[in-house]
Design a protein around this motif. Structure first.
Motif, PDB file in Angstrom:
ATOM      1  N   ARG A  38       0.873  -1.190  -0.042  1.00 33.31           N
ATOM      2  CA  ARG A  38       0.064   0.107  -0.255  1.00 33.31           C
ATOM      3  C   ARG A  38       0.393   1.620  -0.363  1.00 33.31           C
ATOM      4  NH1 ARG A  38      -3.013  -2.030   5.428  1.00 33.31           N
ATOM      5  NH2 ARG A  38      -0.756  -2.347   5.577  1.00 33.31           N
ATOM      6  N   TYR A 155      -4.131 -16.215  13.533  1.00 36.56           N
ATOM      7  CA  TYR A 155      -2.985 -16.408  12.707  1.00 36.56           C
ATOM      8  C   TYR A 155      -2.702 -17.077  12.227  1.00 36.56           C
ATOM      9  CZ  TYR A 155       1.828 -14.826  11.217  1.00 36.56           C
ATOM     10  OH  TYR A 155       3.059 -14.467  10.498  1.00 36.56           O
ATOM     11  N   THR A 192      10.801  -7.059  11.593  1.00 34.99           N
ATOM     12  CA  THR A 192      10.366  -6.436  11.004  1.00 34.99           C
ATOM     13  C   THR A 192       9.077  -5.211  11.493  1.00 34.99           C
ATOM     14  OG1 THR A 192       8.909  -8.314  10.413  1.00 34.99           O
ATOM     15  CG2 THR A 192      10.589  -8.307   9.165  1.00 34.99           C
TER      16      THR A 192
HETATM   17  N1  LIG Z   1       8.649 -10.903  10.724  1.00 39.07           N
HETATM   18  C1  LIG Z   1       8.442 -12.944  11.483  1.00 39.07           C
HETATM   19  O1  LIG Z   1       8.325 -12.838  12.440  1.00 39.07           O
HETATM   20  C2  LIG Z   1       7.741 -13.064  11.045  1.00 39.07           C
HETATM   21  C3  LIG Z   1       7.556 -14.343  11.143  1.00 39.07           C
HETATM   22  C4  LIG Z   1       6.865 -15.404  10.199  1.00 39.07           C
HETATM   23  C5  LIG Z   1       6.128 -15.261   9.351  1.00 39.07           C
HETATM   24  N2  LIG Z   1       6.236 -14.195   9.013  1.00 39.07           N
HETATM   25  C6  LIG Z   1       5.072 -13.373   7.760  1.00 39.07           C
HETATM   26  O2  LIG Z   1       6.286 -12.828   6.646  1.00 39.07           O
HETATM   27  C7  LIG Z   1       5.497 -12.097   6.262  1.00 39.07           C
HETATM   28  C8  LIG Z   1       6.139 -10.420   5.901  1.00 39.07           C
HETATM   29  O3  LIG Z   1       5.963 -10.149   7.353  1.00 39.07           O
HETATM   30  P1  LIG Z   1       6.727  -8.723   7.900  1.00 39.07           P
HETATM   31  O4  LIG Z   1       7.460  -9.240   8.912  1.00 39.07           O
HETATM   32  O5  LIG Z   1       8.081  -8.178   6.916  1.00 39.07           O
HETATM   33  O6  LIG Z   1       5.914  -8.046   8.147  1.00 39.07           O
HETATM   34  P2  LIG Z   1       6.262  -5.838   7.621  1.00 39.07           P
HETATM   35  O7  LIG Z   1       7.710  -5.495   7.995  1.00 39.07           O
HETATM   36  O8  LIG Z   1       4.710  -5.758   8.824  1.00 39.07           O
HETATM   37  O9  LIG Z   1       6.029  -6.393   6.182  1.00 39.07           O
HETATM   38  C9  LIG Z   1       4.476  -6.442   5.577  1.00 39.07           C
HETATM   39  C10 LIG Z   1       4.418  -6.457   3.949  1.00 39.07           C
HETATM   40  O10 LIG Z   1       3.062  -6.564   3.893  1.00 39.07           O
HETATM   41  C11 LIG Z   1       2.562  -5.623   3.371  1.00 39.07           C
HETATM   42  N3  LIG Z   1       0.634  -5.381   3.556  1.00 39.07           N
HETATM   43  C12 LIG Z   1      -0.113  -5.419   4.695  1.00 39.07           C
HETATM   44  N4  LIG Z   1      -1.040  -4.787   4.258  1.00 39.07           N
HETATM   45  C13 LIG Z   1      -1.418  -4.950   2.998  1.00 39.07           C
HETATM   46  C14 LIG Z   1      -2.623  -5.082   2.149  1.00 39.07           C
HETATM   47  N5  LIG Z   1      -3.591  -4.791   2.842  1.00 39.07           N
HETATM   48  N6  LIG Z   1      -2.071  -5.358   0.988  1.00 39.07           N
HETATM   49  C15 LIG Z   1      -0.916  -5.027   0.636  1.00 39.07           C
HETATM   50  N7  LIG Z   1       0.218  -4.945   1.648  1.00 39.07           N
HETATM   51  C16 LIG Z   1      -0.197  -5.467   2.580  1.00 39.07           C
HETATM   52  C17 LIG Z   1       3.055  -4.230   3.765  1.00 39.07           C
HETATM   53  O11 LIG Z   1       3.217  -3.131   3.413  1.00 39.07           O
HETATM   54  P3  LIG Z   1       2.179  -1.846   3.356  1.00 39.07           P
HETATM   55  O12 LIG Z   1       2.173  -2.052   4.937  1.00 39.07           O
HETATM   56  O13 LIG Z   1       2.645  -0.632   3.274  1.00 39.07           O
HETATM   57  O14 LIG Z   1       0.367  -2.172   2.824  1.00 39.07           O
HETATM   58  C18 LIG Z   1       4.732  -4.318   3.987  1.00 39.07           C
HETATM   59  O15 LIG Z   1       5.270  -4.691   3.549  1.00 39.07           O
HETATM   60  C19 LIG Z   1       4.050 -12.184   6.605  1.00 39.07           C
HETATM   61  O16 LIG Z   1       3.347 -12.887   5.529  1.00 39.07           O
HETATM   62  C20 LIG Z   1       4.483 -12.681   7.730  1.00 39.07           C
HETATM   63  O17 LIG Z   1       3.481 -13.363   8.356  1.00 39.07           O
HETATM   64  C21 LIG Z   1       6.931 -12.784   9.113  1.00 39.07           C
END
Ligand SMILES: NC(=O)c1ccc[n+]([C@@H]2O[C@H](COP(=O)([O-])OP(=O)(O)OC[C@H]3O[C@@H](n4cnc5c(N)ncnc54)[C@H](OP(=O)(O)O)[C@@H]3O)[C@@H](O)[C@H]2O)c1
Length: 263
Positions: A38, A155, A192
């Protein structure tokens, strides 16, 4: 299908965290990119950062809210002139709460993004490209997509969906002799914006909350290892934080005589 514009890697959720570092990792491999989230400003900055180093790459940026199903269809439709090699469904967020107390508006949006958008985009990509040599779909789940974590039940259930859907698709593609590979990345705690979003706070201290975690750059490195391998799952162990590549982990019925027959 028209494909006038070479080969591209599509990464959802590229404006921060794992998606941002994964974008840079694919750029280092010389891949043209389509990145979406976004926050357009973040995507513009990332594009500039990459082009400063790799002038020859084409970086296409799109801002859309993928939690709205129509936007997911439209985003895919707008890519019809691009030849897509790899698709990474990374956009997603979490929530920490008991089921009784959870904010249902937030949960609805989470399910729309983590499950619905991922299913729509995976299905359309598979439909168009499953027989194209060298294509891959990588869906980002979580180690919470293989183990239920207290206060993150909704989740985790959503991520179990991501894991089983992607493992099932990997079986389906293999049995059909398709060229596309489908793979699941299952990170554990990674520093993140995830912690802030999941806890509804504007600052989140990973050192205090976790002690051990991976950086986004390390996680992008694991994603690339999965990309380079023949395995279906790339999983971080929640206790040791080691990363391992594996065959599918969920039970699979295969061609059991007890399966209901498709008419
Ligand atoms: N960090 C962890 O500990 C962890 C662990 C296990 C799995 N994961 C998974 O890793 C993936 C990436 O997450 P991250 O940890 O890198 O978190 P993050 O830094 O919050 O990144 C999430 C990304 O998703 C985008 N996003 C969120 N809502 C959206 C929407 N409605 N439409 C389009 N884009 C959207 C955000 O961009 P905008 O806000 O600009 O839209 C951002 O680029 C996720 O699927 C998460 O569940 C993370």
């Amino acid at each position: 299908m028209v494909q006038e514009k070479g080969k591209y890697t599509v990464i959802t959720g590229a404006s921060s965290g794992i998606g941002r570092e994964t974008t840079k990792a694919f750029a280092r491999r010389g891949k043209n990119l389509v990145i979406v989230a976004r926050r357009m400003d973040n995507l513009k900055m990332l594009k500039k950062e990459i082009l400063d180093e790799y002038q020859d790459l084409d970086i296409v940026i799109r801002s859309t809210d993928l939690s709205v199903p129509e936007n997911a269809y439209q985003f895919y439709e707008e890519l019809k002139d691009y030849g897509i090699e790899t698709w990474v469904n990374n956009a997603g967020f979490g929530n920490y709460s008991s089921v009784a107390d959870q904010d249902l508006k937030k949960i609805e949006t989470m399910l729309h993004l983590n499950i619905e958008a991922l299913t729509i985009l995976s299905s359309l990509f598979v439909r168009n490209y499953k027989d194209a040599e060298g294509t891959q779909l990588i869906n980002v789940s979580s180690c919470g997509g293989y183990t239920i974590v207290p206060t993150a039940v909704a989740y985790c259930a959503a991520k179990f969906y991501v894991s089983t859907f992607t493992e099932g698709l990997a079986w389906e593609l293999k049995e059909a002799g398709a060229k596309m590979k489908a793979k699941v990345l299952a990170p554990a705690a990674t520093k993140t914006e995830f912690g802030m979003v999941a806890n509804n706070v504007s600052e989140y201290d990973y050192d205090k909350s976790f002690g051990t975690y991976h950086t986004s750059k390390e996680m992008a490195g694991f994603l690339l290892k999965l990309y380079d391998s023949e395995k279906v799952v790339g999983l971080v162990d929640r206790e040791s934080f080691s990363f391992r590549l594996s065959d599918p982990l969920f039970p699979y019925a295969g061609n059991s005589a007890h399966n209901q027959q498709r008419m």
